[in-house]
Design a protein around this motif. Structure first.
Motif, PDB file in Angstrom:
ATOM      1  N   ARG A   1       3.763  21.107 -28.788  1.00  0.00           N
ATOM      2  CA  ARG A   1       3.728  22.052 -29.913  1.00  0.00           C
ATOM      3  C   ARG A   1       4.518  23.317 -29.603  1.00  0.00           C
ATOM      4  O   ARG A   1       5.060  23.956 -30.495  1.00  0.00           O
ATOM      5  N   HIS A   2       4.563  23.700 -28.317  1.00  0.00           N
ATOM      6  CA  HIS A   2       5.323  24.893 -27.949  1.00  0.00           C
ATOM      7  C   HIS A   2       6.813  24.666 -28.167  1.00  0.00           C
ATOM      8  O   HIS A   2       7.537  25.574 -28.550  1.00  0.00           O
ATOM      9  N   VAL A   3       7.258  23.454 -27.900  1.00  0.00           N
ATOM     10  CA  VAL A   3       8.666  23.110 -28.115  1.00  0.00           C
ATOM     11  C   VAL A   3       8.975  23.032 -29.608  1.00  0.00           C
ATOM     12  O   VAL A   3       9.972  23.573 -30.081  1.00  0.00           O
ATOM     13  N   LEU A   4       8.095  22.346 -30.346  1.00  0.00           N
ATOM     14  CA  LEU A   4       8.330  22.121 -31.768  1.00  0.00           C
ATOM     15  C   LEU A   4       8.230  23.391 -32.596  1.00  0.00           C
ATOM     16  O   LEU A   4       8.927  23.541 -33.601  1.00  0.00           O
ATOM     17  N   ASN A   5       7.359  24.324 -32.204  1.00  0.00           N
ATOM     18  CA  ASN A   5       7.125  25.526 -33.006  1.00  0.00           C
ATOM     19  C   ASN A   5       7.934  26.733 -32.547  1.00  0.00           C
ATOM     20  O   ASN A   5       7.884  27.780 -33.181  1.00  0.00           O
ATOM     21  N   SER A   6       8.657  26.582 -31.465  1.00  0.00           N
ATOM     22  CA  SER A   6       9.361  27.726 -30.900  1.00  0.00           C
ATOM     23  C   SER A   6      10.720  27.943 -31.561  1.00  0.00           C
ATOM     24  O   SER A   6      11.380  27.003 -31.998  1.00  0.00           O
ATOM     25  N   LYS A   7      11.143  29.191 -31.599  1.00  0.00           N
ATOM     26  CA  LYS A   7      12.494  29.528 -32.039  1.00  0.00           C
ATOM     27  C   LYS A   7      13.485  29.405 -30.886  1.00  0.00           C
ATOM     28  O   LYS A   7      14.691  29.439 -31.097  1.00  0.00           O
ATOM     29  N   ARG A   8      12.952  29.277 -29.695  1.00  0.00           N
ATOM     30  CA  ARG A   8      13.782  29.179 -28.504  1.00  0.00           C
ATOM     31  C   ARG A   8      14.312  27.756 -28.347  1.00  0.00           C
ATOM     32  O   ARG A   8      13.664  26.791 -28.725  1.00  0.00           O
ATOM     33  N   ASN A   9      15.494  27.626 -27.761  1.00  0.00           N
ATOM     34  CA  ASN A   9      16.100  26.318 -27.549  1.00  0.00           C
ATOM     35  C   ASN A   9      15.700  25.759 -26.178  1.00  0.00           C
ATOM     36  O   ASN A   9      16.251  26.153 -25.156  1.00  0.00           O
TER      37      ASN A   9
END
Length: 441
Positions: A342-350
């Protein structure tokens, strides 16, 4: 090319005449850009990469962290943005191709040649942008840029196509083609933006290449003291005095790999945060059993699970809670520091999302107890074979994430979500990590 020892510029002829050495101080060059193939870089570029990942020699790093870091450096240098120039070039080529080629073909097929040429040109442009917006050879940032370019190209096609079809050609056919093609481009761009987090990425370089470059660098310039070796397995346990073992830590960070545990310990995370650091597979071996016994005696113990966003990683929390070798028989508080899908999917960071069939198979075999704590979107992401490793973070960013994650959980101990804290950039914090002489294991 500048010598890293004396900063003297040496051109190719001077480097060749001096057998690959600096004309001023005689220091050998580790890399010769004109004969190394691809990728191409200089000694100064390599030296700065080592200095930057180690924060000028103050932090330890792993070989895989350097692989991720150097790959990003090479990718960022070779794939520039240049959006404004590309937009101008597209508009100029679109007008020129349609006018010049269309005019030539109009003598053969008539006025419809302009519609045909313009349509074919834009189909080629849209196809190229679409392909690069989902290529795992392209960085996430450039994939996103190409998806946005699809939207902008679509907007240009709609606006320009409608205007030209009404004002110049008075053609319903051109009007219809412009609307359909433009809206298709906008749709594809929007769709690609939405699915970027599901696209895995491959390295431009390999671990063996990096190892060869590092070996060559160390032959010329000496060992890189801040690069960690693989964690050593030690069969003999260290003797700890009863006075010390009678105490316990109030906190422990349990990592899903010995490599990350070694990294935290080497950078004195345990010393600065007054907590133990262990790995799920028993690192550091010499004191692992003793430390774990000390921890289990503390009813106020706080446990922080730190792991990759991978099938193995998301199992860590459940394993700590249910394994008798860990805390199944203890009433301790266990928090999840991340990393979760979820941190990957919801993040604005690449994030550097990788993919592997083995990871996809492991995801499909997750137990119901683990799956119930993941959303359908997270499970789908994992079952595609996607994963993100903690080693994709630089040492500085990882230390910041773990430190601030623990702080966040202390301020909000009853929170149900992961304590993962997103750090925007390596320079986002002025906190210095001082290296002490004591070593945890």
């Amino acid at each position: 090319m500048k010598c890293i020892q004396c900063q003297t510029d040496n051109n190719l002829q001077e480097r060749t005449e001096n057998q690959g050495r600096c004309k001023n101080c005689g220091h050998p060059f580790a890399f010769e850009p004109t004969s190394m193939g691809t990728p191409i870089f200089t000694d100064a570029f390599f030296a700065k990469s080592i200095a930057d990942i180690s924060v000028n020699g103050t932090l330890f790093f792993t070989p895989k962290q350097f692989l991720y870091f150097f790959d990003r450096r090479l990718r960022g240098r070779s794939l520039g943005n240049g959006s404004l120039f590309l937009y101008i070039l597209y508009v100029v080529l679109s007008i020129w191709t349609t006018s010049f080629v269309g005019l030539i073909l109009s003598n053969i097929i008539g006025e419809s040649s302009f519609i045909i040429v313009s349509t074919l040109f834009n189909i080629i442009v849209i196809s190229i942008l679409f392909k690069t917006s989902q290529s795992n050879q392209v960085s996430p940032k450039n994939r996103q840029n190409n998806a946005r370019r699809l939207q902008l190209v679509g907007g240009f096609i709609v606006v320009a196509g409608i205007g030209v079809s009404i004002e110049i050609f008075n053609s319903f056919g051109m009007f219809a083609v412009a609307v359909i093609l433009g809206m298709l481009s906008i749709y594809l761009g929007t769709r690609q933006l939405q699915r970027q987090k599901r696209i895995s990425q491959s390295f431009l370089i390999t671990q063996s290449q990096v190892e060869n470059w590092l070996n060559r660098w160390q032959e010329i310039n000496g060992n890189s003291e801040k690069m960690l070796p693989s964690p050593r397995e030690e069969n003999t346990e260290a003797e700890i005095s009863p006075d010390i073992s009678a105490y316990s830590f109030d906190r422990v960070v349990v990592c899903d790999s010995a490599t990350i545990a070694q990294l935290l310990i080497a950078n004195n995370f345990h010393f600065e945060n007054n907590c133990a650091v262990l790995s799920i597979n028993g690192y550091p071996q010499r004191i692992f059993r003793t430390i774990l016994q000390m921890l289990k005696r503390n009813p106020e113990l706080k446990v922080y699970a730190l792991h990759d966003a991978s099938p193995r990683g998301v199992r860590l929390l459940h394993h700590l809670r249910t394994s008798r070798n860990w805390f199944a028989e203890n009433t301790v508080t266990i928090y999840d520091l991340g990393l979760l899908p979820r941190h990957v999917l919801n993040s604005k960071r690449n994030f550097f999302v990788r993919g592997a069939e083995e990871s996809a198979q492991q995801a499909k075999q997750l137990s119901p107890d683990v799956r119930q704590n993941l959303s359908a979107e997270e499970l789908e992401w994992l079952e595609l074979g996607n994963f993100v490793e903690l080693e994709s973070f630089t040492p500085q960013r990882l230390l910041q994430i773990v430190t601030q994650g623990i702080t966040r959980r202390q301020l909000s101990p009853d929170g149900t979500d992961s304590a993962f804290v997103e750090i925007e950039s390596d320079s986002s914090s002025g906190e210095a990590y001082l290296l002490a002489s004591e070593s945890f294991g």
